[in-house]
Design a protein around this motif. Sequence first.
Motif, PDB file in Angstrom:
ATOM      1  N   ALA A 143     -50.054  18.380  85.377  1.00 15.89           N
ATOM      2  CA  ALA A 143     -51.039  18.298  84.240  1.00 15.89           C
ATOM      3  C   ALA A 143     -49.445  18.602  82.858  1.00 15.89           C
ATOM      4  CB  ALA A 143     -51.960  18.892  83.636  1.00 15.89           C
ATOM      5  N   ALA A 144     -50.121  17.567  82.245  1.00 12.57           N
ATOM      6  CA  ALA A 144     -48.934  17.975  80.389  1.00 12.57           C
ATOM      7  C   ALA A 144     -50.143  18.280  79.679  1.00 12.57           C
ATOM      8  CB  ALA A 144     -48.493  16.578  80.537  1.00 12.57           C
ATOM      9  N   TYR A 145     -49.774  18.225  78.119  1.00 12.52           N
ATOM     10  CA  TYR A 145     -50.289  18.091  77.513  1.00 12.52           C
ATOM     11  C   TYR A 145     -49.636  18.379  75.944  1.00 12.52           C
ATOM     12  CZ  TYR A 145     -49.761  23.265  76.552  1.00 12.52           C
ATOM     13  OH  TYR A 145     -48.709  24.607  76.836  1.00 12.52           O
ATOM     14  N   LEU A 146     -49.947  17.682  74.987  1.00 12.62           N
ATOM     15  CA  LEU A 146     -49.416  17.998  73.157  1.00 12.62           C
ATOM     16  C   LEU A 146     -49.919  17.732  71.945  1.00 12.62           C
ATOM     17  CD1 LEU A 146     -49.533  15.232  71.712  1.00 12.62           C
ATOM     18  CD2 LEU A 146     -48.486  14.058  73.344  1.00 12.62           C
ATOM     19  N   TYR A 147     -49.615  18.320  71.342  1.00 13.87           N
ATOM     20  CA  TYR A 147     -49.933  19.045  69.644  1.00 13.87           C
ATOM     21  C   TYR A 147     -49.698  17.881  69.387  1.00 13.87           C
ATOM     22  CZ  TYR A 147     -52.147  23.193  71.739  1.00 13.87           C
ATOM     23  OH  TYR A 147     -52.888  23.216  72.587  1.00 13.87           O
ATOM     24  N   THR A 148     -50.046  17.474  68.261  1.00 10.83           N
ATOM     25  CA  THR A 148     -49.645  16.656  67.300  1.00 10.83           C
ATOM     26  C   THR A 148     -50.884  16.507  65.816  1.00 10.83           C
ATOM     27  OG1 THR A 148     -48.838  14.416  66.312  1.00 10.83           O
ATOM     28  CG2 THR A 148     -50.744  13.983  67.415  1.00 10.83           C
ATOM     29  N   THR A 149     -50.504  15.770  64.899  1.00 10.09           N
ATOM     30  CA  THR A 149     -51.695  15.853  63.593  1.00 10.09           C
ATOM     31  C   THR A 149     -51.621  14.364  62.852  1.00 10.09           C
ATOM     32  OG1 THR A 149     -49.785  15.684  61.627  1.00 10.09           O
ATOM     33  CG2 THR A 149     -50.294  17.693  62.533  1.00 10.09           C
ATOM     34  N   SER A 150     -52.963  14.723  62.506  1.00  6.79           N
ATOM     35  CA  SER A 150     -53.435  13.421  62.056  1.00  6.79           C
ATOM     36  C   SER A 150     -51.758  12.482  61.549  1.00  6.79           C
ATOM     37  CB  SER A 150     -54.493  13.611  61.192  1.00  6.79           C
ATOM     38  OG  SER A 150     -54.286  14.091  60.350  1.00  6.79           O
ATOM     39  N   GLY A 151     -52.565  10.961  61.108  1.00  7.66           N
ATOM     40  CA  GLY A 151     -51.116  10.580  60.599  1.00  7.66           C
ATOM     41  C   GLY A 151     -49.889  10.154  61.233  1.00  7.66           C
ATOM     42  N   LEU A 152     -49.805  10.674  62.100  1.00 10.05           N
ATOM     43  CA  LEU A 152     -48.140  10.128  62.774  1.00 10.05           C
ATOM     44  C   LEU A 152     -48.702   8.797  64.450  1.00 10.05           C
ATOM     45  CD1 LEU A 152     -46.815  13.508  63.864  1.00 10.05           C
ATOM     46  CD2 LEU A 152     -46.216  11.872  61.685  1.00 10.05           C
ATOM     47  N   ASP A 153     -49.451   7.452  63.291  1.00 12.12           N
ATOM     48  CA  ASP A 153     -50.268   6.797  64.093  1.00 12.12           C
ATOM     49  C   ASP A 153     -48.164   5.975  65.183  1.00 12.12           C
ATOM     50  OD1 ASP A 153     -52.115   6.852  62.794  1.00 12.12           O
ATOM     51  OD2 ASP A 153     -51.459   5.595  61.477  1.00 12.12           O
ATOM     52  N   ALA A 154     -47.617   5.993  64.815  1.00 12.47           N
ATOM     53  CA  ALA A 154     -46.825   5.102  65.881  1.00 12.47           C
ATOM     54  C   ALA A 154     -46.152   6.054  67.038  1.00 12.47           C
ATOM     55  CB  ALA A 154     -45.346   5.023  65.451  1.00 12.47           C
ATOM     56  N   ALA A 155     -46.350   7.725  66.899  1.00  8.92           N
ATOM     57  CA  ALA A 155     -45.943   8.111  68.069  1.00  8.92           C
ATOM     58  C   ALA A 155     -47.503   8.405  69.295  1.00  8.92           C
ATOM     59  CB  ALA A 155     -45.668  10.127  67.405  1.00  8.92           C
ATOM     60  N   VAL A 156     -48.477   8.465  68.523  1.00  2.99           N
ATOM     61  CA  VAL A 156     -49.756   8.530  69.062  1.00  2.99           C
ATOM     62  C   VAL A 156     -50.207   7.190  69.171  1.00  2.99           C
ATOM     63  CG1 VAL A 156     -52.242   8.585  68.906  1.00  2.99           C
ATOM     64  CG2 VAL A 156     -50.986  10.408  67.511  1.00  2.99           C
ATOM     65  N   SER A 157     -49.800   6.455  69.204  1.00  5.75           N
ATOM     66  CA  SER A 157     -49.387   4.996  70.110  1.00  5.75           C
ATOM     67  C   SER A 157     -48.959   4.894  71.186  1.00  5.75           C
ATOM     68  CB  SER A 157     -49.810   3.780  68.887  1.00  5.75           C
ATOM     69  OG  SER A 157     -49.318   2.675  69.365  1.00  5.75           O
ATOM     70  N   LEU A 158     -47.284   5.697  70.782  1.00  7.31           N
ATOM     71  CA  LEU A 158     -46.818   5.452  71.957  1.00  7.31           C
ATOM     72  C   LEU A 158     -47.331   6.641  72.953  1.00  7.31           C
ATOM     73  CD1 LEU A 158     -44.051   4.852  73.500  1.00  7.31           C
ATOM     74  CD2 LEU A 158     -42.967   6.496  71.651  1.00  7.31           C
ATOM     75  N   TYR A 159     -48.246   8.029  72.564  1.00  2.00           N
ATOM     76  CA  TYR A 159     -48.282   9.012  73.459  1.00  2.00           C
ATOM     77  C   TYR A 159     -49.594   8.056  74.770  1.00  2.00           C
ATOM     78  CZ  TYR A 159     -46.281  12.425  70.219  1.00  2.00           C
ATOM     79  OH  TYR A 159     -45.411  12.818  70.253  1.00  2.00           O
ATOM     80  N   GLU A 160     -50.526   7.845  73.442  1.00  2.00           N
ATOM     81  CA  GLU A 160     -51.423   6.907  74.573  1.00  2.00           C
ATOM     82  C   GLU A 160     -51.192   6.050  75.486  1.00  2.00           C
ATOM     83  OE1 GLU A 160     -54.333   6.172  71.242  1.00  2.00           O
ATOM     84  OE2 GLU A 160     -54.907   8.015  71.287  1.00  2.00           O
ATOM     85  N   LYS A 161     -49.865   5.151  74.697  1.00  2.00           N
ATOM     86  CA  LYS A 161     -49.316   4.450  75.815  1.00  2.00           C
ATOM     87  C   LYS A 161     -48.980   4.653  77.279  1.00  2.00           C
ATOM     88  CE  LYS A 161     -45.373   0.604  76.161  1.00  2.00           C
ATOM     89  NZ  LYS A 161     -44.598   0.494  75.433  1.00  2.00           N
TER      90      LYS A 161
END
Length: 168
Positions: free
Chosen positions: A119-137
Amino acid sequence: MQSPPEFLIRNTLKPGDLGQVAALHGNVYSEEHDFGLGFEAYVMESLLEFYRAYNPKKDRVWVVESEGRMVGFVLLMHRPTNRAQLRYFILVKEFRGRGIGSRLMNEWLEFYRDSNYEAAYLYTTSGLDAAVSLYEKMGFRKISEMKSQNFGVSLLEQYYELISPLKK
């Protein structure tokens, strides 16, 4: 028209790299998100944790360099119960939108799969839309979020897990 700067990616740490990662985060997050000095200190402390637990068979870094300076970074850190954590994913502005982030994430996932993590995980914060989009992809899904003032600004801290890891 000027061609974009060349870059290289290496998977080894050299003296000075940990300080550069902290400084890169401090500068980028201050300029782009108004994070305070506490964020850079947090990055410094957690990089020390990574260094002390570093195992080249379980952990990997991706250092993006251009003209002798660090312009991007990400790492995979081993965690208990055969889990991996994605940390410190960053690219300076002039290197974004060139596919470098996708390349880093693909290489991260390849090492993750090759290392047989469960398994894998990460923490991030709101407002980092480009990174979140890549993580979700790449298969990460948001599991939870909570309001925070940890880095000197109001934000939502978000926790993501790799839900459907791509197997070989």
